[in-house]
Design a protein around this motif. Structure first.
Motif, PDB file in Angstrom:
ATOM      1  N   GLU A 137      30.229   8.894  26.135  1.00  9.95           N
ATOM      2  CA  GLU A 137      29.506   8.500  27.239  1.00  9.95           C
ATOM      3  C   GLU A 137      29.605   9.887  28.492  1.00  9.95           C
ATOM      4  OE1 GLU A 137      29.530   4.480  29.008  1.00  9.95           O
ATOM      5  OE2 GLU A 137      30.881   4.275  27.359  1.00  9.95           O
ATOM      6  N   ASP A 138      28.491  10.634  28.539  1.00 10.06           N
ATOM      7  CA  ASP A 138      28.741  11.429  29.684  1.00 10.06           C
ATOM      8  C   ASP A 138      28.554  10.885  30.827  1.00 10.06           C
ATOM      9  OD1 ASP A 138      28.479  13.582  31.520  1.00 10.06           O
ATOM     10  OD2 ASP A 138      27.313  15.026  30.294  1.00 10.06           O
ATOM     11  N   ALA A 139      29.366  10.382  32.023  1.00 13.86           N
ATOM     12  CA  ALA A 139      29.317   9.619  32.881  1.00 13.86           C
ATOM     13  C   ALA A 139      29.552  10.666  34.031  1.00 13.86           C
ATOM     14  CB  ALA A 139      30.295   8.564  33.015  1.00 13.86           C
ATOM     15  N   PHE A 158      33.943  12.015  33.095  1.00 14.11           N
ATOM     16  CA  PHE A 158      33.518  11.858  34.533  1.00 14.11           C
ATOM     17  C   PHE A 158      34.081  13.115  35.011  1.00 14.11           C
ATOM     18  CE2 PHE A 158      34.752   7.397  33.670  1.00 14.11           C
ATOM     19  CZ  PHE A 158      33.456   6.872  34.246  1.00 14.11           C
ATOM     20  N   SER A 159      33.007  13.740  36.117  1.00 13.49           N
ATOM     21  CA  SER A 159      33.269  14.982  36.756  1.00 13.49           C
ATOM     22  C   SER A 159      33.515  14.778  38.209  1.00 13.49           C
ATOM     23  CB  SER A 159      31.936  15.728  36.788  1.00 13.49           C
ATOM     24  OG  SER A 159      32.087  16.931  37.468  1.00 13.49           O
ATOM     25  N   PHE A 160      34.367  15.668  38.573  1.00 12.67           N
ATOM     26  CA  PHE A 160      34.611  15.740  40.105  1.00 12.67           C
ATOM     27  C   PHE A 160      34.158  16.879  40.861  1.00 12.67           C
ATOM     28  CE2 PHE A 160      38.476  13.250  38.090  1.00 12.67           C
ATOM     29  CZ  PHE A 160      37.983  12.055  38.596  1.00 12.67           C
ATOM     30  N   ALA A 194      29.271  18.552  43.749  1.00  9.55           N
ATOM     31  CA  ALA A 194      28.262  17.756  43.985  1.00  9.55           C
ATOM     32  C   ALA A 194      28.134  16.221  43.319  1.00  9.55           C
ATOM     33  CB  ALA A 194      26.960  18.438  43.342  1.00  9.55           C
ATOM     34  N   LYS A 195      29.271  15.746  43.149  1.00  8.38           N
ATOM     35  CA  LYS A 195      29.508  14.471  42.241  1.00  8.38           C
ATOM     36  C   LYS A 195      30.129  13.314  43.344  1.00  8.38           C
ATOM     37  CE  LYS A 195      28.373  16.000  38.387  1.00  8.38           C
ATOM     38  NZ  LYS A 195      28.032  17.577  38.705  1.00  8.38           N
ATOM     39  N   ILE A 196      29.954  12.213  43.240  1.00  6.84           N
ATOM     40  CA  ILE A 196      30.171  11.211  44.342  1.00  6.84           C
ATOM     41  C   ILE A 196      31.722  11.397  44.738  1.00  6.84           C
ATOM     42  CG2 ILE A 196      30.677   9.388  42.537  1.00  6.84           C
ATOM     43  CD1 ILE A 196      29.394   7.759  44.790  1.00  6.84           C
ATOM     44  N   CYS A 254      37.468  20.387  34.313  1.00 11.60           N
ATOM     45  CA  CYS A 254      36.298  20.127  34.511  1.00 11.60           C
ATOM     46  C   CYS A 254      35.634  19.018  33.595  1.00 11.60           C
ATOM     47  CB  CYS A 254      35.362  21.229  34.687  1.00 11.60           C
ATOM     48  SG  CYS A 254      35.151  22.426  33.258  1.00 11.60           S
ATOM     49  N   CYS A 255      34.343  18.722  33.725  1.00  7.66           N
ATOM     50  CA  CYS A 255      34.018  17.567  33.049  1.00  7.66           C
ATOM     51  C   CYS A 255      33.359  18.171  31.513  1.00  7.66           C
ATOM     52  CB  CYS A 255      32.919  16.768  33.556  1.00  7.66           C
ATOM     53  SG  CYS A 255      32.004  15.410  32.698  1.00  7.66           S
ATOM     54  N   THR A 256      32.801  19.307  31.926  1.00  9.48           N
ATOM     55  CA  THR A 256      32.355  20.181  30.339  1.00  9.48           C
ATOM     56  C   THR A 256      33.624  20.222  29.597  1.00  9.48           C
ATOM     57  OG1 THR A 256      30.816  21.646  32.008  1.00  9.48           O
ATOM     58  CG2 THR A 256      31.397  22.448  29.773  1.00  9.48           C
ATOM     59  N   LEU A 257      34.744  20.472  30.028  1.00  6.65           N
ATOM     60  CA  LEU A 257      35.815  20.587  29.256  1.00  6.65           C
ATOM     61  C   LEU A 257      36.172  19.014  28.345  1.00  6.65           C
ATOM     62  CD1 LEU A 257      38.094  23.481  30.554  1.00  6.65           C
ATOM     63  CD2 LEU A 257      36.076  23.502  28.964  1.00  6.65           C
TER      64      LEU A 257
HETATM   65  C1  LIG Z   1      25.602  14.940  33.215  1.00  5.80           C
HETATM   66  C2  LIG Z   1      26.413  16.010  33.352  1.00  5.80           C
HETATM   67  N1  LIG Z   1      27.439  16.447  32.462  1.00  5.80           N
HETATM   68  C3  LIG Z   1      28.275  17.470  32.589  1.00  5.80           C
HETATM   69  C4  LIG Z   1      28.408  17.917  33.557  1.00  5.80           C
HETATM   70  C5  LIG Z   1      29.563  19.101  33.805  1.00  5.80           C
HETATM   71  O1  LIG Z   1      30.636  18.860  34.760  1.00  5.80           O
HETATM   72  P1  LIG Z   1      31.590  19.959  35.450  1.00  5.80           P
HETATM   73  O2  LIG Z   1      30.803  20.744  36.278  1.00  5.80           O
HETATM   74  O3  LIG Z   1      32.614  19.144  36.122  1.00  5.80           O
HETATM   75  O4  LIG Z   1      31.997  20.728  34.141  1.00  5.80           O
HETATM   76  C6  LIG Z   1      27.641  17.723  34.738  1.00  5.80           C
HETATM   77  C7  LIG Z   1      27.876  18.501  36.079  1.00  5.80           C
HETATM   78  O5  LIG Z   1      27.031  18.839  36.720  1.00  5.80           O
HETATM   79  C8  LIG Z   1      26.514  16.806  34.673  1.00  5.80           C
HETATM   80  O6  LIG Z   1      25.634  16.482  35.577  1.00  5.80           O
END
Ligand SMILES: Cc1ncc(COP(=O)(O)O)c(C=O)c1O
Length: 368
Positions: A154-156, A178-180, A183-185, A57-60
């Motif tokens: 850059e948190d995109a 980036f996140s998949f 709710a993302k695009i 995930c994007c958090t990681l």
């Molecule tokens: C700005 C932002 N950063 C990070 C995240 C975390 O992404 P993920 O849910 O893929 O870990 C999100 C997800 O909602 C987000 O909106």
């Protein structure tokens, strides 16, 4: 029951189904990571970076970025005060301290002037967000970073395909993420990706994301502490199908924005978050601010939406007020968006009639 007008959600076609089936049939044995590799290449080719690592995930991915840049206890990282908390917890995981600063009223992205004011001898990096599909002010941010020798992440997460002055976001700083998430695009349920143009950072992130495994002294030998952050190949297959359709998905979001703008753009007291000249917003979550002239309570509007099967979102609460954090600056713009901001529904299964229904309901509630 009226149709559910969802806040966000993907566009799923036969292509997505075919890729998932392909991932199921052909994503094991010697080709166990082929979709992951294709996803990483597709994102690199699309945004114009050399290296990518797809993550669970994007958090990681964000934590991996912070760890790769050696952030640690005693360091300060200047961070936007307006985001989902993953942005700041990624810093917290390393022991470094996020220093929360305000956002610009026009984009809801970090305010470069606020970054400048927050720099101390301990500042090591800037963590910015391209908020809701809108690009942050990357020329000014990178100039500040160069002047003060700061790293830039850059948190995109929601902004794949957004552009600042013709360049894709995620490609300006040391590392982009980036996140998949669903709710993302481009959505695969869970999923993320780290991108960089720096080979040394890439190699380090690769090592960290695969448990520090080097096989140097034996098969499965690990030379340093690492993490198991890689994406599942099957998830990557779904993400790949979405990334290959990204321009079509962006077009859908931009159309939603146009429809909202046609109904709300000239309404007294509604401020729409629009792309700035020369930039491209992908309008992942089209958003408005109810200015002070409007006396209707924002949360009452959201309640009425809910009663009509519409899911809209309030602005994020300031992360600087969360119990694990310390607030150094009051950040009044972030606070005003928290109190008076609304992100409107933009799930990729909506049509113009849905958006007209949302606008009708919103406009009927406005009092001055
Ligand atoms: C700005 C932002 N950063 C990070 C995240 C975390 O992404 P993920 O849910 O893929 O870990 C999100 C997800 O909602 C987000 O909106």
């Amino acid at each position: 029951m009226a149709k559910k007008i969802a806040f966000a959600g993907p566009s799923i076609t036969q292509k997505e189904i075919d890729y998932v089936i392909d991932g199921t049939i052909n994503g094991f044995y010697e080709t166990y990571d082929q979709h992951t590799k294709k996803l990483e290449k597709a994102v690199c080719d699309y945004i114009g970076t050399k290296y990518a690592i797809a993550t669970h995930c994007c958090t990681l991915a964000l934590h991996l970025a912070c760890a790769t840049l050696d952030l640690k206890a005693g360091d300060e990282v200047i961070c936007t005060d307006f985001s989902w908390v993953a942005t700041s917890y990624a810093i917290d995981y390393t022991g470094a301290t996020p220093v929360f600063v305000d956002i610009e009223p026009d984009s809801w992205c970090i305010d470069p002037a606020a970054i400048k004011k927050a720099i101390t001898p301990k500042t090591k990096a800037i963590m910015l967000v391209h908020t809701f599909g809108n690009p942050a002010q990357m020329d000014e941010i990178m100039a500040i970073a160069r002047e003060h020798n700061l790293k830039v992440i850059e948190d995109a997460a929601p902004s794949l395909g957004a552009e600042f002055q013709g360049q894709k976001v995620g490609t300006f700083g040391d590392i982009g993420c980036f996140s998949f998430q669903g709710a993302k695009i481009a959505a695969s349920g869970e999923g993320g990706i780290l991108v960089t143009n720096n080979e040394e950072l890439f190699k380090k992130a690769q090592l960290l994301s695969s448990m520090g495994r080097t096989d140097s002294q034996a098969i499965f030998w690990s030379d340093s502490l690492g993490y198991q952050y890689t994406i599942a190949n099957l998830t990557a297959a779904l993400a790949l199908s979405q990334v290959e359709r990204i321009e079509e998905l962006i077009e859908m979001k931009r159309n939603y924005f146009k429809w909202y703008e046609a109904r709300l753009g000239d309404v007294r007291g509604i401020k729409m978050i629009r792309e700035k000249a020369g930039n491209r917003s992908i309008y992942t979550y089209p958003s408005i601010l109810l200015e002070d002239s409007i006396t209707t309570n924002r949360d009452e509007i959201l309640k009425t939406f809910k009663a009509n099967n519409i899911h809209a979102r309030p602005g994020f609460p300031q992360m600087s007020r969360f119990p694990v954090h310390e607030q150094r600056f009051p950040n009044p713009v972030a606070l005003s968006v928290e109190k008076r901001g609304i992100s409107l529904p933009a799930a990729l299964n909506l049509d113009k009639a849905d958006i007209d229904f949302v606008c009708d309901l919103l406009l009927a509630q406005l009092k001055y």
